[in-house]
Write a protein that holds these residues in place. Structure first.
Motif, mmCIF file in Angstrom:
data_model
loop_
_atom_site.group_PDB
_atom_site.id
_atom_site.type_symbol
_atom_site.label_atom_id
_atom_site.label_comp_id
_atom_site.label_asym_id
_atom_site.label_seq_id
_atom_site.Cartn_x
_atom_site.Cartn_y
_atom_site.Cartn_z
ATOM 1 N N GLY A 1 42.536 38.209 42.550
ATOM 2 C CA GLY A 1 43.704 37.653 43.195
ATOM 3 C C GLY A 1 44.701 37.831 42.318
ATOM 4 O O GLY A 1 45.697 37.354 43.577
ATOM 5 N N GLY A 2 45.140 39.168 41.906
ATOM 6 C CA GLY A 2 46.081 39.700 41.236
ATOM 7 C C GLY A 2 46.927 40.270 42.647
ATOM 8 O O GLY A 2 46.167 41.209 42.356
ATOM 9 N N SER A 3 48.182 40.845 41.658
ATOM 10 C CA SER A 3 48.882 41.343 43.062
ATOM 11 C C SER A 3 49.762 42.439 42.489
ATOM 12 O O SER A 3 49.619 43.863 43.008
ATOM 13 N N MET A 4 49.158 42.562 40.961
ATOM 14 C CA MET A 4 49.482 44.130 40.367
ATOM 15 C C MET A 4 48.385 44.970 40.197
ATOM 16 O O MET A 4 47.090 44.728 40.302
ATOM 17 N N SER A 5 48.697 45.864 40.003
ATOM 18 C CA SER A 5 48.294 46.735 39.249
ATOM 19 C C SER A 5 48.886 48.173 38.586
ATOM 20 O O SER A 5 50.340 48.327 38.578
ATOM 21 N N ILE A 6 48.212 48.939 38.170
ATOM 22 C CA ILE A 6 48.485 50.109 36.910
ATOM 23 C C ILE A 6 48.968 51.758 37.762
ATOM 24 O O ILE A 6 47.939 51.777 38.509
ATOM 25 N N ILE B 1 44.281 35.882 30.278
ATOM 26 C CA ILE B 1 43.661 37.356 30.744
ATOM 27 C C ILE B 1 44.833 38.284 30.255
ATOM 28 O O ILE B 1 45.309 38.366 31.017
ATOM 29 N N LEU B 2 44.982 39.391 29.338
ATOM 30 C CA LEU B 2 45.398 40.241 29.258
ATOM 31 C C LEU B 2 44.360 41.212 28.978
ATOM 32 O O LEU B 2 43.837 41.700 27.988
ATOM 33 N N PHE B 3 45.309 42.522 30.487
ATOM 34 C CA PHE B 3 44.650 43.688 29.987
ATOM 35 C C PHE B 3 45.609 44.388 29.533
ATOM 36 O O PHE B 3 46.231 44.962 30.051
ATOM 37 N N VAL B 4 44.666 45.897 28.548
ATOM 38 C CA VAL B 4 45.686 46.315 27.966
ATOM 39 C C VAL B 4 45.317 48.108 28.348
ATOM 40 O O VAL B 4 43.762 48.380 28.199
ATOM 41 N N ASN C 1 34.456 49.758 35.753
ATOM 42 C CA ASN C 1 34.994 48.642 36.353
ATOM 43 C C ASN C 1 34.202 47.238 35.778
ATOM 44 O O ASN C 1 32.742 47.569 35.955
ATOM 45 N N TYR C 2 35.104 46.020 35.904
ATOM 46 C CA TYR C 2 34.114 44.723 35.673
ATOM 47 C C TYR C 2 33.184 44.656 37.002
ATOM 48 O O TYR C 2 33.463 44.827 37.971
ATOM 49 N N LEU C 3 31.520 44.190 36.695
ATOM 50 C CA LEU C 3 30.789 44.044 37.145
ATOM 51 C C LEU C 3 30.760 42.615 38.201
ATOM 52 O O LEU C 3 32.346 41.923 37.238
ATOM 53 N N ALA C 4 30.463 42.209 39.338
ATOM 54 C CA ALA C 4 30.885 41.297 40.507
ATOM 55 C C ALA C 4 29.939 39.920 39.559
ATOM 56 O O ALA C 4 30.860 39.294 39.281
ATOM 57 N N SER C 5 29.549 39.598 37.996
ATOM 58 C CA SER C 5 29.137 38.538 37.470
ATOM 59 C C SER C 5 29.976 38.661 36.830
ATOM 60 O O SER C 5 30.652 36.834 36.032
ATOM 61 N N GLU C 6 30.969 39.729 36.048
ATOM 62 C CA GLU C 6 32.241 39.596 35.274
ATOM 63 C C GLU C 6 33.577 39.288 35.785
ATOM 64 O O GLU C 6 34.290 37.896 35.383
ATOM 65 N N ILE C 7 33.415 39.344 37.291
ATOM 66 C CA ILE C 7 34.704 39.538 37.763
ATOM 67 C C ILE C 7 34.295 37.694 38.261
ATOM 68 O O ILE C 7 35.332 36.922 38.071
ATOM 69 N N SER C 8 32.681 37.061 38.063
ATOM 70 C CA SER C 8 32.967 35.589 38.644
ATOM 71 C C SER C 8 33.107 34.735 36.909
ATOM 72 O O SER C 8 33.648 33.750 37.194
ATOM 73 N N ALA C 9 33.176 35.069 36.016
ATOM 74 C CA ALA C 9 33.220 34.357 35.103
ATOM 75 C C ALA C 9 34.190 34.568 34.288
ATOM 76 O O ALA C 9 35.356 33.156 34.159
ATOM 77 N N ASN D 1 42.688 52.208 33.994
ATOM 78 C CA ASN D 1 43.544 52.274 34.231
ATOM 79 C C ASN D 1 42.872 51.309 35.681
ATOM 80 O O ASN D 1 43.057 50.202 35.958
ATOM 81 N N ASN D 2 42.848 52.152 36.742
ATOM 82 C CA ASN D 2 41.693 51.624 37.873
ATOM 83 C C ASN D 2 41.159 50.806 37.976
ATOM 84 O O ASN D 2 41.259 49.958 38.389
ATOM 85 N N ALA D 3 40.586 50.396 36.577
ATOM 86 C CA ALA D 3 39.491 49.560 36.285
ATOM 87 C C ALA D 3 40.285 48.382 36.349
ATOM 88 O O ALA D 3 39.577 47.477 36.719
ATOM 89 N N ILE D 4 41.158 48.054 35.520
ATOM 90 C CA ILE D 4 41.946 47.251 35.248
ATOM 91 C C ILE D 4 42.548 46.659 36.732
ATOM 92 O O ILE D 4 42.007 45.653 36.712
ATOM 93 N N SER D 5 42.931 47.552 37.344
ATOM 94 C CA SER D 5 43.991 47.287 38.681
ATOM 95 C C SER D 5 42.717 46.969 39.513
ATOM 96 O O SER D 5 43.187 45.894 40.220
ATOM 97 N N ALA D 6 41.296 46.962 39.204
ATOM 98 C CA ALA D 6 40.395 46.527 40.427
ATOM 99 C C ALA D 6 39.964 45.296 39.682
ATOM 100 O O ALA D 6 39.648 44.499 40.742
ATOM 101 N N GLY D 7 39.964 45.406 38.302
ATOM 102 C CA GLY D 7 38.985 43.965 38.133
ATOM 103 C C GLY D 7 40.648 43.039 38.561
ATOM 104 O O GLY D 7 40.198 41.399 38.738
ATOM 105 N N THR D 8 42.088 43.086 38.132
ATOM 106 C CA THR D 8 43.622 42.148 38.478
ATOM 107 C C THR D 8 43.332 42.034 40.138
ATOM 108 O O THR D 8 43.305 40.402 40.417
ATOM 109 N N ALA D 9 43.101 43.138 41.530
ATOM 110 C CA ALA D 9 42.699 42.772 42.590
ATOM 111 C C ALA D 9 41.090 41.453 42.493
ATOM 112 O O ALA D 9 42.011 40.449 43.656
ATOM 113 N N ALA D 10 40.086 41.808 42.530
ATOM 114 C CA ALA D 10 39.484 41.309 42.489
ATOM 115 C C ALA D 10 39.532 39.846 42.624
ATOM 116 O O ALA D 10 39.029 38.535 42.577
#
Length: 254
Positions: free
Chosen positions: A126-131, A102-105, A83-91, A115-124
């Motif tokens: 503010g996105g609505s999408m998940s894998i 941002i393109l998550f693959v 999962n992306y760190l809180a500091s990375e999400i802030s950046a 996939n879960n890391a991408i979904s968690a990062g997207t939600a953090a």
């Protein structure tokens, strides 16, 4: 002129490209969750961007920070191992607020951690999408505009034939955001939405990195990803066109 970032030993790649094609493209990769094919596909994408956009390869071990993203317009997160760190999400959030893309693959359900890391990062962010950790359309398939699998979108401009293999489906995709569908036309595996002043895109298949077959438009898609106008740029351009139209109208009335 290329913007530079300090070099250090790494398994992460940051790519910066000139301002004339895309303000800068940054591609990040962490290899601890990779099998060999996915590593080769990332390298193919990296080489493609280098050749097409004259990018400069930057290597860094540090987590994503605002300084890494300075001057960039594209960040590609490729199968993140954790999962992306809180500091990375802030950046990344600040990157989006500046009009970044941002393109998550991700991949099929066999890569649930990424996939879960991408979904968690997207939600953090503010996105609505998940894998959805699944496999749709096992084996290789050809999506086309004619068969309805490629939908009209900024990212699919000029994309009429697109090869893929066994992606996951996506959930939380709102109408008009999806652009790649499976053969049943019921599952989306590529979608994009505006988030926090920028754009966030998810593609749930690494097999789409195929630039050898010149009859395909996979390369066109990835060029679109790199050079798509920022939302703020589109708005300013639209305002400019409205202003020109009003000016022309006033001139005609004189």
């Amino acid at each position: 002129m290329l913007r530079g970032i300090v070099f250090s030993a790494s398994l992460s790649f940051l790519i910066v490209c000139p301002l004339n094609r895309a303000r800068a493209a940054i591609v990040a990769m962490q290899s601890s969750d990779f099998t060999l094919p996915q590593t080769e596909q990332f390298d193919e994408l990296r080489i493609f961007y280098q050749s097409q956009l004259s990018v400069n390869l930057i290597v860094s071990t540090a987590s994503i920070s605002p300084s890494d993203l300075a001057g960039a317009s594209l960040f590609v997160g490729w199968l993140p191992a954790t999962n992306y760190l809180a500091s990375e999400i802030s950046a990344l959030s600040g990157f989006l607020s500046g009009g970044g893309h941002i393109l998550f693959v991700g991949e099929n359900g066999s890569f649930s951690g990424a996939n879960n890391a991408i979904s968690a990062g997207t939600a953090a962010l503010g996105g609505s999408m998940s894998i959805v950790n699944s496999i749709v359309d096992a084996g290789f398939h050809l999506a086309t505009t004619a068969n309805g699998q490629i939908l009209p979108h900024l990212l699919t401009t000029g994309v009429n034939r697109f090869e893929y293999a066994a992606p996951s489906g996506l959930s939380g995709v709102i109408g008009g955001q999806g652009f790649f569908l499976d053969t049943s036309l019921a599952n989306t595996f590529g979608a994009s939405q505006l988030v926090g002043g920028g754009r966030l895109t998810i593609l749930s298949d690494t097999n789409v990195v195929d630039f050898a077959d010149l009859t395909l438009d996979n390369d066109t898609f990835f060029l679109n990803v790199a050079i798509i106008p920022e939302p703020s740029t589109v708005i300013l351009a639209a305002m400019g066109l409205v202003g020109l139209a009003a000016f022309g109208s006033r001139r005609r009335k004189r």
